[in-house]
Design a protein around this motif. Structure first.
Motif, mmCIF file in Angstrom:
data_model
loop_
_atom_site.group_PDB
_atom_site.id
_atom_site.type_symbol
_atom_site.label_atom_id
_atom_site.label_comp_id
_atom_site.label_asym_id
_atom_site.label_seq_id
_atom_site.Cartn_x
_atom_site.Cartn_y
_atom_site.Cartn_z
ATOM 1 N N GLY A 110 0.804 -1.215 0.000
ATOM 2 C CA GLY A 110 0.000 0.000 0.000
ATOM 3 C C GLY A 110 0.834 1.260 0.000
ATOM 4 O O GLY A 110 2.056 1.211 0.163
ATOM 5 N N ALA A 111 0.190 2.380 -0.226
ATOM 6 C CA ALA A 111 0.766 3.735 -0.301
ATOM 7 C C ALA A 111 1.556 3.914 -1.601
ATOM 8 O O ALA A 111 1.749 2.963 -2.360
ATOM 9 C CB ALA A 111 1.631 4.053 0.918
ATOM 10 N N LYS A 168 -10.948 0.869 0.831
ATOM 11 C CA LYS A 168 -10.284 0.087 -0.213
ATOM 12 C C LYS A 168 -9.618 -1.164 0.370
ATOM 13 O O LYS A 168 -9.703 -2.259 -0.192
ATOM 14 C CB LYS A 168 -9.232 0.971 -0.890
ATOM 15 C CG LYS A 168 -9.151 0.714 -2.346
ATOM 16 C CD LYS A 168 -8.310 1.689 -3.094
ATOM 17 C CE LYS A 168 -8.273 1.109 -4.506
ATOM 18 N NZ LYS A 168 -7.467 1.829 -5.393
ATOM 19 N N ARG A 224 -10.011 17.463 5.717
ATOM 20 C CA ARG A 224 -10.662 16.366 6.432
ATOM 21 C C ARG A 224 -11.968 16.813 7.090
ATOM 22 O O ARG A 224 -12.676 16.008 7.682
ATOM 23 C CB ARG A 224 -9.738 15.785 7.509
ATOM 24 C CG ARG A 224 -8.495 15.147 6.960
ATOM 25 C CD ARG A 224 -7.658 14.536 8.067
ATOM 26 N NE ARG A 224 -8.124 13.216 8.443
ATOM 27 C CZ ARG A 224 -7.715 12.087 7.891
ATOM 28 N NH1 ARG A 224 -6.833 12.106 6.933
ATOM 29 N NH2 ARG A 224 -8.197 10.931 8.297
ATOM 30 N N ARG A 227 -15.112 14.858 6.472
ATOM 31 C CA ARG A 227 -15.130 13.548 7.118
ATOM 32 C C ARG A 227 -15.442 13.676 8.605
ATOM 33 O O ARG A 227 -16.051 12.799 9.201
ATOM 34 C CB ARG A 227 -13.771 12.866 6.925
ATOM 35 C CG ARG A 227 -13.542 12.424 5.505
ATOM 36 C CD ARG A 227 -12.124 12.000 5.269
ATOM 37 N NE ARG A 227 -11.761 10.839 6.074
ATOM 38 C CZ ARG A 227 -10.660 10.119 5.862
ATOM 39 N NH1 ARG A 227 -9.851 10.420 4.883
ATOM 40 N NH2 ARG A 227 -10.392 9.088 6.625
HETATM 41 N N1 UDP Z 1 -3.724 4.482 -1.200
HETATM 42 C C1 UDP Z 1 -3.236 3.424 -1.931
HETATM 43 N N2 UDP Z 1 -3.898 3.038 -3.065
HETATM 44 C C2 UDP Z 1 -5.023 3.663 -3.500
HETATM 45 C C3 UDP Z 1 -5.545 4.728 -2.724
HETATM 46 C C4 UDP Z 1 -4.869 5.119 -1.565
HETATM 47 O O1 UDP Z 1 -2.228 2.824 -1.578
HETATM 48 O O2 UDP Z 1 -5.562 3.271 -4.539
HETATM 49 C C5 UDP Z 1 -3.002 4.898 0.019
HETATM 50 C C6 UDP Z 1 -2.585 6.364 0.031
HETATM 51 O O3 UDP Z 1 -1.372 6.537 -0.684
HETATM 52 C C7 UDP Z 1 -2.440 6.630 1.523
HETATM 53 C C8 UDP Z 1 -3.534 5.724 2.119
HETATM 54 O O4 UDP Z 1 -3.852 4.756 1.116
HETATM 55 O O5 UDP Z 1 -1.187 6.208 1.961
HETATM 56 C C9 UDP Z 1 -4.812 6.469 2.502
HETATM 57 O O6 UDP Z 1 -4.583 7.276 3.564
HETATM 58 P P1 UDP Z 1 -5.791 7.951 4.404
HETATM 59 O O7 UDP Z 1 -5.149 8.710 5.534
HETATM 60 O O8 UDP Z 1 -6.694 8.694 3.471
HETATM 61 O O9 UDP Z 1 -6.567 6.660 4.901
HETATM 62 P P2 UDP Z 1 -7.314 6.385 6.286
HETATM 63 O O10 UDP Z 1 -6.206 6.143 7.293
HETATM 64 O O11 UDP Z 1 -8.103 7.632 6.611
HETATM 65 O O12 UDP Z 1 -8.123 5.164 5.980
#
Ligand code: UDP
Length: 255
Positions: A110-111, A168, A224, A227
């Motif tokens: 991820g990320a 996701k 944010r 949210r």
């Molecule tokens: N991200 C990802 N793939 C995607 C969409 C998001 O890896 O298709 C990653 C994005 O780079 C970030 C994380 O998911 O590192 C989302 O962070 P956010 O703080 O919005 O998520 P939360 O902790 O609020 O669920």
């Protein structure tokens, strides 16, 4: 998990950090399938039930941690249960420390590519001996998923951090979790890799202890706001539910 508490439309497990880590240890040592760990907070109380599949993923999760102060307060108001917050980021660090001690194999998915790479290096520095057996950024295409699952399986990873953001990551788990052969714990860690890589700053400890992490994040990232608009509504609904249950109790007592 027994003793799971219903908080409006979601649930939370009454665990502290040590108990959550004990569950992780037990899932890895004795489990025969992947176990999901997801964070619960007020925002998700509104977003998750809108999607019946997502709601089911939460309902059947193996561990639902009290990530936000809103959920901790709701458990106190509704059930008189004193929970400690278990922020997803702290649990992830705890799991890394445990994995380094016990020699568990870890995969980080991820990320953005540079964030993922930096975070993995950072985790290796922070937890000497941590065996990160694979990593992938979170922007692979759907057609790359069968290969990704194969890579995770051939790495023999026992712990998978899913850092795709919510929902996701939960949806990814629902779709591909069944194909994971050696993974025993899968934690949805949202944007945690951004904080590990140093791209997003965590709230200072004093703000965290005062339960004001949400305010710190809001001041840092005003986008944010939408949210977090659900927070007052969440508080009102929790108090409404408590009032209803008290009225119900009084009626029964009068009979
Ligand atoms: N991200 C990802 N793939 C995607 C969409 C998001 O890896 O298709 C990653 C994005 O780079 C970030 C994380 O998911 O590192 C989302 O962070 P956010 O703080 O919005 O998520 P939360 O902790 O609020 O669920």
């Amino acid at each position: 998990m027994s003793g799971r508490l219903e908080i409006l439309k979601l649930w939370v497990d009454p665990v502290d950090l040590d108990q959550a880590l004990a569950s992780v240890r037990q899932f890895v040592q004795n489990g025969r399938r992947p176990h999901s760990i997801f964070a619960v907070n007020p925002e998700k109380n509104y977003s998750v039930p809108q999607d019946p599949d997502l709601w089911e993923i939460f309902r059947t999760a193996d561990l639902l941690i009290p990530d936000g102060i809103g959920v901790v307060l709701a458990a106190r108001i509704l059930y008189g249960v004193e929970l400690n917050r278990v922020p997803g980021v702290r649990l992830m660090h705890g799991i890394c420390a445990l994995a380094a001690r016990e020699g568990y194999r870890v995969y980080v998915y991820g990320a953005k590519e540079e964030v993922n790479e930096k975070a993995v290096n950072q985790l290796r520095d922070l937890y000497p001996g941590l065996n990160i057996v694979g990593r992938d950024n979170g922007y692979l295409k759907p057609e790359d998923m069968p290969e990704l699952v194969k890579r995770i399986n051939s790495s023999m990873a026992q712990i998978l951090f899913l850092a795709l953001g919510s929902p996701k990551q939960e949806k990814w788990y629902a779709r591909y979790g069944r194909g994971l052969e050696t993974v025993r714990v899968c934690q949805g860690i949202g944007g945690t890799l951004d904080t590990v890589a140093g791209n997003v700053k965590l709230a200072p400890e004093t703000w965290q202890n005062l339960g004001l992490e949400w305010l710190y994040r809001l001041l840092k990232e005003p986008s944010r706001l939408r949210r977090q608009m659900v927070l007052p509504l969440f508080a009102l609904q929790v108090m409404g539910k408590k009032a209803k249950s008290m009225i119900g109790l009084n009626r029964r007592a009068d009979r």
